[in-house]
Design a protein around this motif. Structure first.
Motif, PDB file in Angstrom:
ATOM      1  N   SER A   1      22.884 -11.283 -52.457  1.00  0.00           N
ATOM      2  CA  SER A   1      23.930 -12.065 -53.105  1.00  0.00           C
ATOM      3  C   SER A   1      23.439 -12.593 -54.457  1.00  0.00           C
ATOM      4  N   ILE A   2      22.298 -13.307 -54.434  1.00  0.00           N
ATOM      5  CA  ILE A   2      21.743 -13.878 -55.657  1.00  0.00           C
ATOM      6  C   ILE A   2      20.242 -13.638 -55.703  1.00  0.00           C
ATOM      7  N   ASP A   3      19.767 -13.100 -56.825  1.00  0.00           N
ATOM      8  CA  ASP A   3      18.338 -13.025 -57.110  1.00  0.00           C
ATOM      9  C   ASP A   3      17.983 -14.362 -57.751  1.00  0.00           C
ATOM     10  N   LEU A   4      17.301 -15.226 -56.996  1.00  0.00           N
ATOM     11  CA  LEU A   4      17.154 -16.639 -57.378  1.00  0.00           C
ATOM     12  C   LEU A   4      15.686 -17.024 -57.495  1.00  0.00           C
ATOM     13  N   GLY A   5      15.049 -16.599 -58.586  1.00  0.00           N
ATOM     14  CA  GLY A   5      13.641 -16.904 -58.766  1.00  0.00           C
ATOM     15  C   GLY A   5      12.819 -16.250 -57.672  1.00  0.00           C
ATOM     16  N   GLY A   6      12.057 -17.045 -56.906  1.00  0.00           N
ATOM     17  CA  GLY A   6      11.248 -16.516 -55.821  1.00  0.00           C
ATOM     18  C   GLY A   6      12.003 -16.401 -54.515  1.00  0.00           C
ATOM     19  N   MET A   7      13.302 -16.619 -54.561  1.00  0.00           N
ATOM     20  CA  MET A   7      14.143 -16.576 -53.365  1.00  0.00           C
ATOM     21  C   MET A   7      15.142 -15.431 -53.443  1.00  0.00           C
ATOM     22  N   LEU A   8      15.501 -14.921 -52.273  1.00  0.00           N
ATOM     23  CA  LEU A   8      16.615 -14.002 -52.146  1.00  0.00           C
ATOM     24  C   LEU A   8      17.722 -14.730 -51.405  1.00  0.00           C
ATOM     25  N   VAL A   9      18.900 -14.796 -51.999  1.00  0.00           N
ATOM     26  CA  VAL A   9      20.063 -15.290 -51.287  1.00  0.00           C
ATOM     27  C   VAL A   9      20.789 -14.063 -50.763  1.00  0.00           C
ATOM     28  N   LEU A  10      20.903 -13.983 -49.446  1.00  0.00           N
ATOM     29  CA  LEU A  10      21.538 -12.834 -48.801  1.00  0.00           C
ATOM     30  C   LEU A  10      22.892 -13.240 -48.259  1.00  0.00           C
ATOM     31  N   ALA A  11      23.823 -12.302 -48.233  1.00  0.00           N
ATOM     32  CA  ALA A  11      25.171 -12.598 -47.745  1.00  0.00           C
ATOM     33  C   ALA A  11      25.671 -11.445 -46.896  1.00  0.00           C
ATOM     34  N   GLY A  12      26.495 -11.779 -45.902  1.00  0.00           N
ATOM     35  CA  GLY A  12      27.057 -10.746 -45.049  1.00  0.00           C
ATOM     36  C   GLY A  12      27.899 -11.345 -43.950  1.00  0.00           C
ATOM     37  N   ASN A  13      28.225 -10.515 -42.969  1.00  0.00           N
ATOM     38  CA  ASN A  13      28.974 -11.026 -41.822  1.00  0.00           C
ATOM     39  C   ASN A  13      27.993 -11.609 -40.806  1.00  0.00           C
ATOM     40  N   GLU A  14      28.513 -12.177 -39.739  1.00  0.00           N
ATOM     41  CA  GLU A  14      27.653 -12.869 -38.764  1.00  0.00           C
ATOM     42  C   GLU A  14      26.642 -11.917 -38.135  1.00  0.00           C
ATOM     43  N   GLU A  15      27.065 -10.696 -37.850  1.00  0.00           N
ATOM     44  CA  GLU A  15      26.155  -9.729 -37.239  1.00  0.00           C
ATOM     45  C   GLU A  15      24.987  -9.400 -38.179  1.00  0.00           C
ATOM     46  N   GLY A  16      25.299  -9.208 -39.445  1.00  0.00           N
ATOM     47  CA  GLY A  16      24.248  -8.896 -40.415  1.00  0.00           C
ATOM     48  C   GLY A  16      23.279 -10.044 -40.619  1.00  0.00           C
ATOM     49  N   LEU A  17      23.812 -11.259 -40.737  1.00  0.00           N
ATOM     50  CA  LEU A  17      22.966 -12.434 -40.942  1.00  0.00           C
ATOM     51  C   LEU A  17      22.077 -12.688 -39.726  1.00  0.00           C
ATOM     52  N   LYS A  18      22.638 -12.576 -38.529  1.00  0.00           N
ATOM     53  CA  LYS A  18      21.852 -12.803 -37.313  1.00  0.00           C
ATOM     54  C   LYS A  18      20.741 -11.769 -37.167  1.00  0.00           C
ATOM     55  N   ALA A  19      21.026 -10.529 -37.514  1.00  0.00           N
ATOM     56  CA  ALA A  19      20.012  -9.475 -37.414  1.00  0.00           C
ATOM     57  C   ALA A  19      18.838  -9.773 -38.336  1.00  0.00           C
ATOM     58  N   PHE A  20      19.125 -10.256 -39.537  1.00  0.00           N
ATOM     59  CA  PHE A  20      18.043 -10.593 -40.465  1.00  0.00           C
ATOM     60  C   PHE A  20      17.244 -11.779 -39.934  1.00  0.00           C
TER      61      PHE A  20
END
Length: 345
Positions: free
Chosen positions: A172-191
């Motif tokens: 979702s966002i390349d935020l300095g030393g962080m990755l902001v990830l986005a998705g549906n509930e299944e995708g987020l839970k898997a990560f």
């Protein structure tokens, strides 16, 4: 002596309990502007910005909502951007995620009122639809030392999860030393299930955040384009740096293309805040990087972005702290100990 500055406007998640009352505390002389925003909210029967800011108590469930947080953050951030000391020359403006909308107004491409209409419309649409969610995960350690192999490994893992049936996950966002990830509930839970806890708090879910800057937001982008006219957009007064690192120059901006980016790519594609900050540093070499309020959490991502770009030879957190200690160049207006360095008295 003039000080040059790049102004950086924050996005969602920056108006929290300590920020309640920010408009009244720092901008009592700008109430006429805030009342204009109140009138726009009243058109759709929404609680006014001044009432929200002046409330007696803060609740996360309410103030993290897109239709509440976005207009409050915009009002506070734009007011800060317009209250800089006279010796500061703003050479460029950028923002993180929702902060792009504020940057448009701070740079003059949108009037204050039209900028508010954009941010209030998009924040409300995001909340009404609330498609997917977001989480944050670092690819650097607490020393901020770059680890491109770890970043590549994480992004490859995100792609593998996204390829699974019924799973949506993307950067979702390349935020300095962080990755902001986005998705549906299944995708987020898997990560979340596949990664170790980092720094005792990551992966961190973001409350009331949709899957910003991914293809899941295509319906929101389409509705935003239907409601918000390209006629609102004009030439910026100052250079604008978007979420790809592209510069929109005064007098040379295709305003239709600016509208198209703002309600198209900016909504449905990854936002590269790191590149935006690095472009600001490389192309404008300012004396100061000023992060407007509310809050001060974006300062770390700005510092990391500069460090990852080897700004002034910084290679880690200690290097940043040493330079910042000599002469502060990264100023967060949401911090009382730094605000006075750049705000008009």
């Amino acid at each position: 002596m003039t000080r040059t500055a790049v102004v950086i406007c924050p996005g969602r998640g920056t108006y929290n309990k300590p920020e309640l009352g920010y408009l009244h505390r720092y901008h009592a002389n700008r109430m006429a502007q805030f009342h204009e925003f109140d009138a726009i909210r009243a058109e759709t029967g929404q609680e006014t910005v001044t009432a929200l800011d002046g409330a007696g108590r803060f609740s996360v469930s309410k103030y993290s909502r897109g239709d509440v947080a976005s207009p409050l953050i915009y009002a506070a951030s734009l007011a800060d951007a317009r209250s800089l000391a006279e010796d500061i020359e703003v050479v460029a403006v950028t923002g993180n995620s929702m902060g792009w909308y504020t940057a448009l107004a701070a740079a003059g491409a949108l009037s204050a009122g039209d900028g508010f209409r954009v941010v209030n419309t998009m924040g409300t649409l995001m909340q009404e639809r609330l498609i997917g969610g977001q989480l944050v995960y670092p690819f650097t350690g607490e020393d901020w030392v770059d680890d491109p192999a770890r970043k590549a490994e994480l992004l490859a893992h995100v792609a593998r999860i996204d390829a699974l049936d019924g799973h949506d996950l993307a950067l979702s966002i390349d935020l300095g030393g962080m990755l902001v990830l986005a998705g549906n509930e299944e995708g987020l839970k898997a990560f979340e299930a596949s990664q170790p806890v980092a720094q005792e708090r990551f992966p961190m879910r973001l409350v009331n955040h949709a899957a910003f800057h991914t293809s899941l937001q295509a319906p929101v982008a389409a509705e935003g384009r239907a409601r918000l006219s390209g006629e609102m957009f004009g030439q910026p007064d100052r250079p604008l740096i978007d979420g790809r690192g592209k510069i929109w120059w005064p007098g040379a901006t295709d305003t239709r293309a600016l509208w198209d980016y703002t309600l198209g790519h900016q909504v449905t594609e990854p936002y590269d805040f790191t590149r935006a900050v690095q472009t600001a540093a490389r192309e404008f070499a300012p004396d100061l990087f000023i992060v407007t309020g509310p809050g001060a959490t974006l300062g770390g991502a700005v510092a990391q972005s500069l460090m990852l770009g080897n700004w002034r030879g910084m290679a880690d957190k200690a290097g940043f702290q040493a330079l910042q200690g000599q002469a502060p160049f990264l100023i967060a207006m949401g911090r009382d100990d730094q605000r006075g360095l750049v705000a008009a008295q």
